[in-house]
Design an enzyme around this catalytic site. Structure first.
Site, short mmCIF file in Angstrom:
data_model
loop_
_atom_site.label_atom_id
_atom_site.label_comp_id
_atom_site.label_asym_id
_atom_site.label_seq_id
_atom_site.Cartn_x
_atom_site.Cartn_y
_atom_site.Cartn_z
N ASP A 134 0.84 -1.20 0.00
CA ASP A 134 0.00 0.00 0.00
C ASP A 134 0.88 1.26 0.00
O ASP A 134 2.00 1.25 0.51
CB ASP A 134 -0.90 -0.02 1.25
CG ASP A 134 -2.06 0.94 1.12
OD1 ASP A 134 -2.27 1.52 0.03
OD2 ASP A 134 -2.78 1.13 2.13
N ASN A 137 -10.65 -2.58 -6.26
CA ASN A 137 -9.80 -1.69 -7.07
C ASN A 137 -10.36 -1.42 -8.47
O ASN A 137 -9.99 -0.45 -9.13
CB ASN A 137 -8.37 -2.24 -7.21
CG ASN A 137 -7.53 -2.05 -5.96
OD1 ASN A 137 -6.58 -2.79 -5.74
ND2 ASN A 137 -7.85 -1.05 -5.13
C1 FPP Z 1 -1.69 0.37 -3.29
O1 FPP Z 1 -1.24 1.66 -3.49
C2 FPP Z 1 -1.30 -0.51 -4.33
C3 FPP Z 1 -2.13 -1.06 -5.27
C4 FPP Z 1 -3.57 -0.81 -5.36
C5 FPP Z 1 -1.63 -1.95 -6.28
C6 FPP Z 1 -0.33 -2.59 -5.98
C7 FPP Z 1 0.32 -2.73 -7.24
C8 FPP Z 1 1.62 -2.74 -7.47
C9 FPP Z 1 2.65 -2.76 -6.45
C10 FPP Z 1 2.09 -2.74 -8.88
C11 FPP Z 1 1.56 -3.86 -9.70
C12 FPP Z 1 1.87 -5.17 -9.12
C13 FPP Z 1 2.51 -6.15 -9.74
C14 FPP Z 1 2.73 -7.43 -9.06
C15 FPP Z 1 3.04 -6.00 -11.09
P1 FPP Z 1 -2.34 2.79 -3.55
O2 FPP Z 1 -2.52 3.18 -4.96
O3 FPP Z 1 -3.58 2.30 -2.87
O4 FPP Z 1 -1.65 3.91 -2.74
P2 FPP Z 1 -2.39 5.06 -1.92
O5 FPP Z 1 -3.22 4.40 -0.87
O6 FPP Z 1 -1.27 5.85 -1.38
O7 FPP Z 1 -3.23 5.80 -2.93
#
Ligand code: FPP
Length: 246
Positions: A18, A66
């Site tokens: 996250d 998501n």
């Molecule tokens: C949370 O950050 C992360 C996600 C919703 C997706 C996680 C994805 C990756 C690490 C990249 C893709 C994965 C792979 C395995 C290729 P957020 O966007 O919720 O962050 P925030 O809460 O700060 O907005």
């Protein structure tokens, strides 16, 4: 540096990645740049965990919820995922990593699914770490799907209602062939489970770090694992029982 201090690592490590968006926002960059950096962290963590002898690594990469993000972000995440899997499949083969996906597969774009399935297929015989990506995954949906499957079995007369217990139920979940996670890490300071592995986390040790996922480096991983070593896992028993004093 901390490496030498690790005497036991979790058999199954689960991670809620996250804070990609906040990492980017803090630098006045687009959210997708945060996700790109997040992918670099994924690569590093997979390699570290495999080298440390962790048997199962499960990453929450895209939740069922998501899909409700802006279309452009969803599209960009799916593209990143596709590029990741195309680029990393070869390395997984070389590193003896077994790859698999849990979650609601039919919701994923066909081309992404194709590459995911290909990666699962070519790594199926590997005997090292099992890397599981939770994609379009929601634990309540997983539990409901398990109940549906059991209901069909009961209706067909293949299972008697009295045979259903916690052990047999677990056999109907996406994770039926894996042990429950020993340790869960969530980055970015949020202290929630967010519909991740609700059934499987019953006795899992939880660890929260303020670091955003793109900043979760080797030292942070080691710090978390050293912390895990200090936890006494009692599974509902007393400390004396666990230590064999009673
Ligand atoms: C949370 O950050 C992360 C996600 C919703 C997706 C996680 C994805 C990756 C690490 C990249 C893709 C994965 C792979 C395995 C290729 P957020 O966007 O919720 O962050 P925030 O809460 O700060 O907005």
């Amino acid at each position: 540096m901390l490496h030498g201090k690790l005497s036991k690592v979790p058999t199954h490590l689960a991670i809620i990645m996250d804070g990609n968006g906040r990492w980017a926002k803090a630098r006045m960059l687009q959210r997708i740049i945060g996700h790109q950096r997040g992918v670099e962290t994924v690569k590093r963590v997979v390699e570290e965990c495999s080298n440390l002898g962790i048997r199962y690594l499960t990453l929450f990469a895209f939740s069922a919820e998501n899909w409700f993000r802006p279309k452009t972000e969803v599209k960009a995440l799916m593209l990143l995922l596709k590029h990741y899997i195309i680029a990393e499949t070869k390395r997984m083969v070389e590193d003896n990593i077994r790859f698999q996906v849990i979650g609601n597969r039919p919701e994923l774009p066909a081309d992404v699914l194709h590459h995911l399935d290909e990666a699962s297929r070519v790594t199926a015989g590997n005997s090292g770490m099992t890397l599981t990506l939770a994609l379009s995954y929601g634990a309540r949906q997983e539990i409901a799907a398990a109940v549906r499957r059991i209901a069909h079995e009961v209706a067909a007369g293949r299972i008697a209602p009295d045979e259903i217990n916690d052990t047999s139920f677990a056999g109907f979940l996406d994770t039926s062939h894996m042990p429950d996670p020993d340790f869960l890490i969530r980055t970015s300071g949020e202290m929630r489970i967010s519909n991740f592995l609700l059934w499987q986390l019953a006795y899992t040790e939880l660890y929260f770090t303020e670091k955003n996922w793109p900043d979760f480096d080797r030292d942070e991983l080691m710090k978390a694992l050293v912390h895990y070593q200090s936890r006494e896992r009692r599974f509902g028993k007393t400390s004396d029982q666990v230590k064999g004093r009673i």
